[in-house]
Motif scaffolding. Structure first.
Motif, PDB file in Angstrom:
ATOM      1  N   ILE A   1       0.839  -1.224  -0.004  1.00 11.75           N
ATOM      2  CA  ILE A   1      -0.007   0.062  -0.038  1.00 11.75           C
ATOM      3  C   ILE A   1       1.184   1.255  -0.062  1.00 11.75           C
ATOM      4  CG2 ILE A   1      -1.705   1.330   1.242  1.00 11.75           C
ATOM      5  CD1 ILE A   1      -2.488  -1.600   0.302  1.00 11.75           C
ATOM      6  N   GLU A   2       0.601   2.171  -0.972  1.00 15.32           N
ATOM      7  CA  GLU A   2       1.447   3.364  -0.952  1.00 15.32           C
ATOM      8  C   GLU A   2       0.917   4.317   0.160  1.00 15.32           C
ATOM      9  OE1 GLU A   2       3.373   6.589  -3.801  1.00 15.32           O
ATOM     10  OE2 GLU A   2       1.850   5.487  -4.690  1.00 15.32           O
ATOM     11  N   MET A   3       1.830   4.870   0.688  1.00 22.82           N
ATOM     12  CA  MET A   3       1.608   5.752   2.115  1.00 22.82           C
ATOM     13  C   MET A   3       2.451   7.130   1.779  1.00 22.82           C
ATOM     14  SD  MET A   3       0.911   3.230   5.143  1.00 22.82           S
ATOM     15  CE  MET A   3      -0.758   4.062   5.644  1.00 22.82           C
ATOM     16  N   LYS A   4       2.096   8.014   2.466  1.00 23.84           N
ATOM     17  CA  LYS A   4       2.755   9.542   2.494  1.00 23.84           C
ATOM     18  C   LYS A   4       3.053   9.731   3.840  1.00 23.84           C
ATOM     19  CE  LYS A   4       2.128  10.499  -1.955  1.00 23.84           C
ATOM     20  NZ  LYS A   4       3.259  10.205  -2.837  1.00 23.84           N
ATOM     21  N   ILE A   5       4.090  10.458   3.959  1.00 24.77           N
ATOM     22  CA  ILE A   5       4.555  10.888   5.667  1.00 24.77           C
ATOM     23  C   ILE A   5       3.681  12.234   5.800  1.00 24.77           C
ATOM     24  CG2 ILE A   5       6.387  12.028   6.891  1.00 24.77           C
ATOM     25  CD1 ILE A   5       8.360  10.454   5.624  1.00 24.77           C
ATOM     26  N   ARG A   6       2.682  11.906   6.935  1.00 23.98           N
ATOM     27  CA  ARG A   6       1.603  12.781   6.914  1.00 23.98           C
ATOM     28  C   ARG A   6       1.943  13.951   8.127  1.00 23.98           C
ATOM     29  NH1 ARG A   6      -1.536  16.635   7.245  1.00 23.98           N
ATOM     30  NH2 ARG A   6      -3.695  16.347   7.612  1.00 23.98           N
TER      31      ARG A   6
ATOM     32  N   ASN B   1      -5.095   6.397  -0.405  1.00 21.49           N
ATOM     33  CA  ASN B   1      -6.187   6.075  -1.033  1.00 21.49           C
ATOM     34  C   ASN B   1      -7.337   6.074   0.305  1.00 21.49           C
ATOM     35  OD1 ASN B   1      -5.384   6.126  -3.698  1.00 21.49           O
ATOM     36  ND2 ASN B   1      -4.635   4.203  -3.361  1.00 21.49           N
ATOM     37  N   SER B   2      -6.891   6.313   1.469  1.00 26.44           N
ATOM     38  CA  SER B   2      -7.721   6.205   2.493  1.00 26.44           C
ATOM     39  C   SER B   2      -7.496   7.168   3.747  1.00 26.44           C
ATOM     40  CB  SER B   2      -8.209   4.754   3.130  1.00 26.44           C
ATOM     41  OG  SER B   2      -6.914   4.214   3.843  1.00 26.44           O
ATOM     42  N   GLU B   3      -8.140   7.059   4.763  1.00 30.99           N
ATOM     43  CA  GLU B   3      -7.697   7.731   5.950  1.00 30.99           C
ATOM     44  C   GLU B   3      -7.005   7.043   6.905  1.00 30.99           C
ATOM     45  OE1 GLU B   3      -8.306  11.267   6.358  1.00 30.99           O
ATOM     46  OE2 GLU B   3      -8.956  11.031   4.275  1.00 30.99           O
ATOM     47  N   ALA B   4      -6.601   5.862   6.678  1.00 31.22           N
ATOM     48  CA  ALA B   4      -5.779   5.080   7.470  1.00 31.22           C
ATOM     49  C   ALA B   4      -4.249   5.518   7.941  1.00 31.22           C
ATOM     50  CB  ALA B   4      -5.555   3.553   6.968  1.00 31.22           C
ATOM     51  N   LEU B   5      -3.902   5.763   9.075  1.00 30.44           N
ATOM     52  CA  LEU B   5      -3.099   6.086   9.517  1.00 30.44           C
ATOM     53  C   LEU B   5      -1.890   5.193  10.294  1.00 30.44           C
ATOM     54  CD1 LEU B   5      -4.040   9.441  11.346  1.00 30.44           C
ATOM     55  CD2 LEU B   5      -3.083   9.319   8.912  1.00 30.44           C
ATOM     56  N   LEU B   6      -0.657   5.157  10.218  1.00 28.67           N
ATOM     57  CA  LEU B   6       0.365   4.143  10.699  1.00 28.67           C
ATOM     58  C   LEU B   6       1.434   4.940  11.422  1.00 28.67           C
ATOM     59  CD1 LEU B   6       1.336   1.262  11.022  1.00 28.67           C
ATOM     60  CD2 LEU B   6       2.661   1.513   8.912  1.00 28.67           C
TER      61      LEU B   6
ATOM     62  N   PRO C   1      -7.590   3.710  11.748  1.00 26.37           N
ATOM     63  CA  PRO C   1      -8.539   4.127  10.789  1.00 26.37           C
ATOM     64  C   PRO C   1      -8.656   5.487  10.387  1.00 26.37           C
ATOM     65  CG  PRO C   1      -9.498   2.551  12.479  1.00 26.37           C
ATOM     66  CD  PRO C   1      -8.435   3.131  12.821  1.00 26.37           C
ATOM     67  N   ASN C   2      -8.931   6.107  11.363  1.00 29.87           N
ATOM     68  CA  ASN C   2      -8.802   7.850  11.310  1.00 29.87           C
ATOM     69  C   ASN C   2      -8.710   8.258  12.955  1.00 29.87           C
ATOM     70  OD1 ASN C   2     -11.413   8.336  12.317  1.00 29.87           O
ATOM     71  ND2 ASN C   2     -12.137   7.736  10.621  1.00 29.87           N
ATOM     72  N   PRO C   3      -8.337   9.606  12.981  1.00 30.99           N
ATOM     73  CA  PRO C   3      -7.988  10.060  14.312  1.00 30.99           C
ATOM     74  C   PRO C   3      -9.283   9.933  15.165  1.00 30.99           C
ATOM     75  CG  PRO C   3      -6.960  11.710  12.711  1.00 30.99           C
ATOM     76  CD  PRO C   3      -7.917  10.523  11.883  1.00 30.99           C
ATOM     77  N   ALA C   4     -10.583   9.906  14.518  1.00 31.43           N
ATOM     78  CA  ALA C   4     -11.551  10.080  15.394  1.00 31.43           C
ATOM     79  C   ALA C   4     -11.985   8.427  15.790  1.00 31.43           C
ATOM     80  CB  ALA C   4     -12.896  10.658  14.461  1.00 31.43           C
ATOM     81  N   GLU C   5     -11.474   7.447  15.199  1.00 32.05           N
ATOM     82  CA  GLU C   5     -11.739   6.135  15.409  1.00 32.05           C
ATOM     83  C   GLU C   5     -10.305   5.489  16.068  1.00 32.05           C
ATOM     84  OE1 GLU C   5     -13.457   4.028  12.378  1.00 32.05           O
ATOM     85  OE2 GLU C   5     -14.563   5.658  11.951  1.00 32.05           O
TER      86      GLU C   5
ATOM     87  N   VAL D   1       1.714  -5.831   7.057  1.00 33.90           N
ATOM     88  CA  VAL D   1       2.231  -5.032   8.285  1.00 33.90           C
ATOM     89  C   VAL D   1       0.959  -4.181   8.709  1.00 33.90           C
ATOM     90  CG1 VAL D   1       3.728  -3.014   8.939  1.00 33.90           C
ATOM     91  CG2 VAL D   1       4.579  -4.806   7.559  1.00 33.90           C
ATOM     92  N   LEU D   2       0.048  -3.730   8.132  1.00 38.78           N
ATOM     93  CA  LEU D   2      -1.058  -2.659   8.127  1.00 38.78           C
ATOM     94  C   LEU D   2      -2.033  -3.669   9.051  1.00 38.78           C
ATOM     95  CD1 LEU D   2      -1.307  -0.517   5.180  1.00 38.78           C
ATOM     96  CD2 LEU D   2      -0.601   0.199   7.287  1.00 38.78           C
ATOM     97  N   ARG D   3      -2.004  -5.042   8.751  1.00 34.24           N
ATOM     98  CA  ARG D   3      -2.950  -5.736   9.447  1.00 34.24           C
ATOM     99  C   ARG D   3      -2.663  -5.842  10.843  1.00 34.24           C
ATOM    100  NH1 ARG D   3      -4.153  -8.546   4.625  1.00 34.24           N
ATOM    101  NH2 ARG D   3      -2.528  -9.998   4.586  1.00 34.24           N
ATOM    102  N   THR D   4      -1.203  -6.310  11.036  1.00 35.82           N
ATOM    103  CA  THR D   4      -0.924  -6.319  12.526  1.00 35.82           C
ATOM    104  C   THR D   4      -0.491  -5.316  13.033  1.00 35.82           C
ATOM    105  OG1 THR D   4       1.229  -7.021  11.647  1.00 35.82           O
ATOM    106  CG2 THR D   4      -0.087  -8.950  11.581  1.00 35.82           C
TER     107      THR D   4
END
Length: 162
Positions: free
Chosen positions: A3-8, A27-32, A133-137, A125-128
């Protein structure tokens, strides 16, 4: 699958005072969140801010070596999460041949910023990992960190200074 990600953003964990790099799914609001060392955070912060020191830093040197050897940084991949430690691979190309180099995610991220190459995270990695999911959740480890992450605004994600 990767999954492509950017430094937020880059910030400090209020409960441990350790720097955290926040990666966001393109492509989503997921944060790692990935906790990093102080020196690596400084290298990442300097590149985010487009600041430079009087002499090249280690990550500048690495990029210059790759360039000097006619290589090209293709991408970095946060490839594994084992025993609460993230692992990464730096993918390069030299003379048409792909070369993979083991790296700490913090070093790989600092190098990716300098080389303007994409950042990927393995889907496993994202699964484990404790993906938010987003800051509110947010489902962070501690209630204090969860409250802090939930309260972050756009202005907070860029204000970390080293």
């Amino acid at each position: 699958m990767q999954i492509e990600m950017k430094i937020r953003g880059l910030m400090v964990d209020p409960s441990t005072n350790m720097p955290i790099v926040i990666l966001k799914d393109a492509n989503s609001e997921a944060l790692l969140p990935i906790w990093v060392g102080l020196f690596e955070a400084r290298a990442i912060a300097m590149e985010i801010e487009k600041a430079s020191g009087p002499r090249p830093m280690t990550h500048d040197l690495l990029k210059n070596i790759v360039d000097g050897l006619n290589g090209r940084l293709q991408r970095i991949v946060v490839s594994e999460l084992r025993d609460d430690t993230f692992y990464a691979v730096v993918w390069m190309e030299q003379d048409g041949e792909a070369v993979a180099v083991d790296a700490r995610p913090s070093d790989a991220l600092a190098l990716a910023l300098r080389a303007d190459c994409p950042i990927f995270v393995e889907e496993e990695v994202l699964r484990t990992a404790k993906v938010l999911p987003n800051p509110a959740e947010a489902a962070a480890e501690s209630p204090e960190l969860r409250r802090w992450l939930e309260g972050l605004g756009d202005e907070d994600l860029g204000k970390y200074k080293m």
